[in-house]
Enzyme design. Sequence first.
Site, PDB file in Angstrom:
ATOM      1  N   HIS A  77       0.932  -1.197  -0.019  1.00 10.20           N
ATOM      2  CA  HIS A  77       0.030  -0.099   0.125  1.00 10.20           C
ATOM      3  C   HIS A  77       0.829   1.332   0.066  1.00 10.20           C
ATOM      4  O   HIS A  77       1.782   1.307   0.772  1.00 10.20           O
ATOM      5  CB  HIS A  77      -0.888   0.128   1.161  1.00 10.20           C
ATOM      6  N   HIS A  99      -1.815   4.278  10.154  1.00  4.95           N
ATOM      7  CA  HIS A  99      -0.656   5.121   9.972  1.00  4.95           C
ATOM      8  C   HIS A  99      -0.913   6.546  10.803  1.00  4.95           C
ATOM      9  O   HIS A  99      -0.648   7.663  10.206  1.00  4.95           O
ATOM     10  CB  HIS A  99      -0.375   5.420   8.672  1.00  4.95           C
ATOM     11  N   HIS A 148      10.681  -1.679   2.475  1.00  2.82           N
ATOM     12  CA  HIS A 148      10.864  -0.028   2.290  1.00  2.82           C
ATOM     13  C   HIS A 148      11.102   0.761   3.472  1.00  2.82           C
ATOM     14  O   HIS A 148      10.962   0.066   4.564  1.00  2.82           O
ATOM     15  CB  HIS A 148       9.649   0.559   1.478  1.00  2.82           C
ATOM     16  N   GLU A 204       5.810  -4.064   7.720  1.00  4.76           N
ATOM     17  CA  GLU A 204       4.691  -4.129   7.587  1.00  4.76           C
ATOM     18  C   GLU A 204       4.223  -5.354   6.954  1.00  4.76           C
ATOM     19  O   GLU A 204       2.801  -5.902   6.925  1.00  4.76           O
ATOM     20  CB  GLU A 204       4.032  -2.959   6.464  1.00  4.76           C
TER      21      GLU A 204
HETATM   22  C1  DHB Z   1       4.934   4.778   1.474  1.00  6.87           C
HETATM   23  C2  DHB Z   1       4.983   3.542   1.685  1.00  6.87           C
HETATM   24  C3  DHB Z   1       3.972   3.098   2.938  1.00  6.87           C
HETATM   25  O1  DHB Z   1       3.864   1.642   3.277  1.00  6.87           O
HETATM   26  C4  DHB Z   1       3.435   4.162   3.535  1.00  6.87           C
HETATM   27  O2  DHB Z   1       2.566   3.703   4.546  1.00  6.87           O
HETATM   28  C5  DHB Z   1       3.495   5.469   3.065  1.00  6.87           C
HETATM   29  C6  DHB Z   1       4.110   5.778   2.106  1.00  6.87           C
HETATM   30  C7  DHB Z   1       5.808   5.216   0.197  1.00  6.87           C
HETATM   31  O3  DHB Z   1       6.921   4.438  -0.275  1.00  6.87           O
HETATM   32  O4  DHB Z   1       5.696   6.288  -0.258  1.00  6.87           O
HETATM   33 FE    FE Z   2       2.386   1.934   5.047  1.00  2.00          FE
END
Ligand code: DHB
Ligand code: FE
Length: 279
Positions: A12, A59, A192, A239
């Site tokens: 996401h 979040h 990420h 996550e």
């Molecule tokens: C991004 C990834 C995420 O899981 C999130 O919650 C907010 C931003 C991103 O890569 O921009």
């Molecule tokens: Fe996220």
Amino acid sequence: MARIVGGITTSHVPAIGRAIEKGLQDDPYWKPFFDGFPPVRDWLAKVRPDVVVLVSNDHGLNFFLDKMPTFAIGAAPEYHNGDEGWGIPSLPPLPGDPVLSWRLIESLVAEDFDLTTCQEMMLDHASMLPMALCWPDMKWPVRVLPVCVNTVQAPLPSAARCYRLGQAIARAVAAWPGDERVVVMGTGGLSHQLDGERAGFINKDFDLKFMESMRSGPAWATRFSTVELVQLAGTQGVELLNWMVARGALPEKVREVHSNYHIPISNTAAGLMVLEPLG
Ligand code: DHB
Ligand code: FE
């Protein structure tokens, strides 16, 4: 008898909302990501779920760093979106099913999972965007039971515990008196990291091993502590715990209906899988 007809796991990223709003699905940057979803929609049209158990992390919309439940479950009649990252001007709320939410909550508490029960809950990009990718007309044909996992603030629940939560969700669904067809969706990951010295960190090797484990050996990730998972996948890549919950709700043997992996979408390695129970 209610039954779980399959699982969807997907990343996401808020920027997806803006891409939908601007119609960028065929833009070269977005196409390899959006092209992952027509097979998911074909599969959904075939399995016709009534209910989605929607596993994600909040979040900062419902819970902030001062109050952080390990696991929280929504039991609201509907769920409105509230998310600075969304970008779509109007969005119909997702219908809930308080009766099924409470059945799920009662089963999980009876199995000694400590839950925060939420009779009101806002949903953010982590829930709304995967739903919009699955049902782009946003005429939601399903009721959702949102499950929030703390993937945000240490201490996080272990991958093993998340997997066991999924197994307990499967037992709860099997005990429902109705004949609902249920899809379990886990959103987030894959690798990420949005902040700190490693901002921009992506680990393709780990992601592909993790996706392979979803197909053939879902207990694989339970060998890692949550600190190790952060090291391997990044502070937000963890996550993937939401994927562990969704995977736990499926039997050990599954058939892969579809998968996709693309780097990057925003700062994220975007993974997608559709799995069906075997046997
Ligand atoms: C991004 C990834 C995420 O899981 C999130 O919650 C907010 C931003 C991103 O890569 O921009
Ligand atoms: Fe996220």
